[in-house]
Write an enzyme that holds these catalytic residues in place. Structure first.
Site, PDB file in Angstrom:
ATOM      1  N   ASP A  52       0.816  -1.213   0.000  1.00  0.00           N
ATOM      2  CA  ASP A  52       0.000   0.000   0.000  1.00  0.00           C
ATOM      3  C   ASP A  52       0.847   1.261   0.000  1.00  0.00           C
ATOM      4  O   ASP A  52       2.061   1.224   0.230  1.00  0.00           O
ATOM      5  CB  ASP A  52      -0.908   0.016   1.234  1.00  0.00           C
ATOM      6  CG  ASP A  52      -1.992  -1.045   1.188  1.00  0.00           C
ATOM      7  OD1 ASP A  52      -2.317  -1.517   0.086  1.00  0.00           O
ATOM      8  OD2 ASP A  52      -2.509  -1.400   2.262  1.00  0.00           O
ATOM      9  N   TYR A 110       6.675  -9.952   6.998  1.00  0.00           N
ATOM     10  CA  TYR A 110       6.520  -8.515   7.197  1.00  0.00           C
ATOM     11  C   TYR A 110       6.929  -8.159   8.623  1.00  0.00           C
ATOM     12  O   TYR A 110       6.840  -8.987   9.541  1.00  0.00           O
ATOM     13  CB  TYR A 110       5.062  -8.083   7.015  1.00  0.00           C
ATOM     14  CG  TYR A 110       4.571  -8.021   5.599  1.00  0.00           C
ATOM     15  CD1 TYR A 110       4.572  -6.828   4.892  1.00  0.00           C
ATOM     16  CD2 TYR A 110       4.075  -9.158   4.963  1.00  0.00           C
ATOM     17  CE1 TYR A 110       4.095  -6.765   3.587  1.00  0.00           C
ATOM     18  CE2 TYR A 110       3.589  -9.106   3.665  1.00  0.00           C
ATOM     19  CZ  TYR A 110       3.610  -7.901   2.985  1.00  0.00           C
ATOM     20  OH  TYR A 110       3.143  -7.857   1.693  1.00  0.00           O
TER      21      TYR A 110
END
Length: 249
Positions: A52, A110
């Protein structure tokens, strides 16, 4: 025709995410432009993760097909001379023509970084979420443990996501603190839209005492986005890397 794999690192602050958008500069758009200039042929990369706006990466993966005579291992060097300073290709190599980063078995990792101290530090303004509220890391660890395994993560998925299934597998989820930075590190088979950031937002509430660590199992069972915490801001999230099954190197 060769298929080339790139490992791409970027600081996502100045970009509207990975995927090309109608307006705004994106990582994918810059790579397409610079590779087209480099190879003198139209190039459209395929990325493994569509991060994003504001999200960073140390090891996102992209592929593209080309007829260029530039040796595959040299493409990273040539491309980096054209890219802006906040996008750097770490490695380039040729892969089999059927290799596709979104279709083969993989494990993605992540990290969500939280700066937890009295005052913010300018050095970390773009890569850590800052909070002055005291966070109990042990409570966060207890809550995180309930998310490891294969579950229906519908509660941790944006309501705007369009997916066939919300079942995912988390292989590991750790919370550690080094000096003033708390790191939430998660490795999974794949992640739903905003899943890691929603997990981080929920763990933040556990850390502040707004929620009990025991609530995490109930949040999973609810299968309702409203049951989980807020979506943590994008700039604290970094894609660390991806491992690919039979192509793991």
């Amino acid at each position: 025709m060769k298929r080339i794999k790139l490992i791409v690192a970027y600081e996502g602050t100045n970009y509207q995410g990975w995927q090309i958008q109608p307006a705004g500069t994106t990582i994918e758009g810059i790579l397409n432009q610079k590779l087209t200039e480099l190879t003198s042929e139209p190039v459209a990369v395929i990325g493994a993760s569509r991060t994003d706006s504001g999200v960073h990466a140390l090891g996102n993966v992209a592929i593209f097909d080309t007829n260029t005579k530039i040796p595959p291992e040299k493409i990273s060097y040539a491309l980096n001379q054209r890219l802006p300073d906040d996008i750097v290709v770490q490695h380039s190599c040729e892969v089999p023509p059927d290799f596709h980063p979104r279709k083969c078995e993989s494990r993605k990792t992540y990290e969500y970084h939280i700066l937890n101290r009295t005052f913010p530090l300018p050095l970390h303004r773009n890569d850590c979420y800052f909070t002055y509220r005291n966070l109990d890391v042990e409570r966060m660890r207890q809550a995180a443990a309930d998310l490891v395994g294969t579950h229906d993560f519908k509660s941790f998925c944006s309501i705007h996501a369009q997916v066939k299934t919300t079942i995912r597998t988390i292989y590991s989820l750790t919370v550690c603190k080094e000096q003033d930075i708390i790191t939430i590190r998660v490795t999974g088979s794949g992640f739903l839209y905003n899943m890691v950031r929603i997990i981080a937002g929920t763990l933040l509430q556990v850390g502040t005492g707004e929620r009990s660590p025991l609530e995490m199992a109930d949040i999973l069972k609810a299968k309702d986005r409203a049951a989980a915490g807020p979506t943590a801001p994008a700039h604290g999230l970094t894609m660390i890397g991806i491992e690919f099954g039979e192509y793991l190197k």
